[in-house]
Enzyme design. Structure first.
Site, mmCIF file in Angstrom:
data_model
loop_
_atom_site.group_PDB
_atom_site.id
_atom_site.type_symbol
_atom_site.label_atom_id
_atom_site.label_comp_id
_atom_site.label_asym_id
_atom_site.label_seq_id
_atom_site.Cartn_x
_atom_site.Cartn_y
_atom_site.Cartn_z
ATOM 1 C CG PHE A 174 -3.244 -4.398 -4.323
ATOM 2 C CD1 PHE A 174 -2.000 -3.814 -4.172
ATOM 3 C CD2 PHE A 174 -3.661 -4.753 -5.600
ATOM 4 C CE1 PHE A 174 -1.179 -3.573 -5.274
ATOM 5 C CE2 PHE A 174 -2.846 -4.522 -6.698
ATOM 6 C CZ PHE A 174 -1.604 -3.926 -6.532
ATOM 7 C CD GLU A 175 -7.786 -6.551 -3.927
ATOM 8 O OE1 GLU A 175 -6.921 -7.303 -4.437
ATOM 9 O OE2 GLU A 175 -7.879 -6.358 -2.689
ATOM 10 N NE ARG B 47 -1.761 4.463 14.939
ATOM 11 C CZ ARG B 47 -1.170 4.034 16.056
ATOM 12 N NH1 ARG B 47 -1.658 2.987 16.723
ATOM 13 N NH2 ARG B 47 -0.091 4.625 16.530
ATOM 14 C CD1 TRP C 136 -6.205 -8.205 5.509
ATOM 15 C CD2 TRP C 136 -7.106 -9.946 4.451
ATOM 16 N NE1 TRP C 136 -5.417 -9.283 5.779
ATOM 17 C CE2 TRP C 136 -5.959 -10.387 5.135
ATOM 18 C CE3 TRP C 136 -7.846 -10.875 3.716
ATOM 19 C CZ2 TRP C 136 -5.521 -11.701 5.108
ATOM 20 C CZ3 TRP C 136 -7.410 -12.179 3.686
ATOM 21 C CH2 TRP C 136 -6.258 -12.583 4.373
ATOM 22 C CB THR D 141 6.257 -12.008 3.613
ATOM 23 O OG1 THR D 141 4.945 -11.458 3.493
ATOM 24 C CG2 THR D 141 6.184 -13.413 4.207
ATOM 25 C CG HIS E 53 1.481 -9.368 1.122
ATOM 26 N ND1 HIS E 53 1.149 -9.583 -0.199
ATOM 27 C CD2 HIS E 53 0.338 -9.037 1.754
ATOM 28 C CE1 HIS E 53 -0.149 -9.387 -0.357
ATOM 29 N NE2 HIS E 53 -0.664 -9.063 0.820
#
Length: 165
Positions: free
Chosen positions: A66-67, A136, A31, A95, A97
């Site tokens: 997340f993975e 960054r 991602w 959101t 998330h």
């Protein structure tokens, strides 16, 4: 220390042990691929600059930040790496998330460090916008991948040093 007060790529090479005999896993989120590819390249280049052999750097990709925790656990369980570097980028949206992903990956990486006693390095950018991520990932604030690689080397060295005592 806030990133705007420190360049992520700056370090004192005299304070970094040789990585010549170390083996590293790098797990990279797919991602935000432009950002995570830059983080991975920074980490890999820094490891090699500090003596790691290219064949002792294993890279694996996971769908999102997340993975990263699962990918790191697989490195620990199925390979002989000395440390795992987790690289990802989560950009805040409209959101909650962002909060759930950041909290989950932070707690997951902390848990792996405690459970397995093998360094799992948090190289995840958590930014308010895309420009902060760019800054960054090789931009005006350096590269978080460089910083993560130096952290991995120092933590492996600490494990070796303490094992010898």
């Amino acid at each position: 220390m806030a990133t705007n007060l420190k360049n992520l790529s700056d370090y004192d090479p005299t304070q970094v042990p040789s990585a010549e005999k170390m083996k590293f896993g790098i797990v990279v989120s797919e991602w935000n691929p432009v950002i995570t590819a830059a983080l991975m390249q920074g980490a890999r280049d820094t490891l090699i600059k500090e003596g790691a052999k290219p064949e002792n750097i294993i890279v694996a990709h996971v769908p999102g930040s997340f993975e990263l925790t699962h990918g790191a656990r697989q490195f620990i369980k199925k390979t002989d790496v000395d440390a795992v570097i987790c690289l990802g980028c989560v950009v805040k949206g409209d959101t909650p998330h962002f909060d759930f992903v950041c909290q989950g990956v932070t707690q997951g990486i902390t848990h792996l460090n405690v459970k397995y006693g093998k360094p799992v390095i948090f190289g995840v950018l958590t930014t308010d916008n895309q420009q902060q991520a760019i800054d960054r990932a090789g931009g005006k604030h350096g590269n978080k991948g460089d910083e993560a690689a130096i952290t991995a080397i120092k933590m492996v060295s600490l494990n070796i040093e303490l094992k010898e005592k």
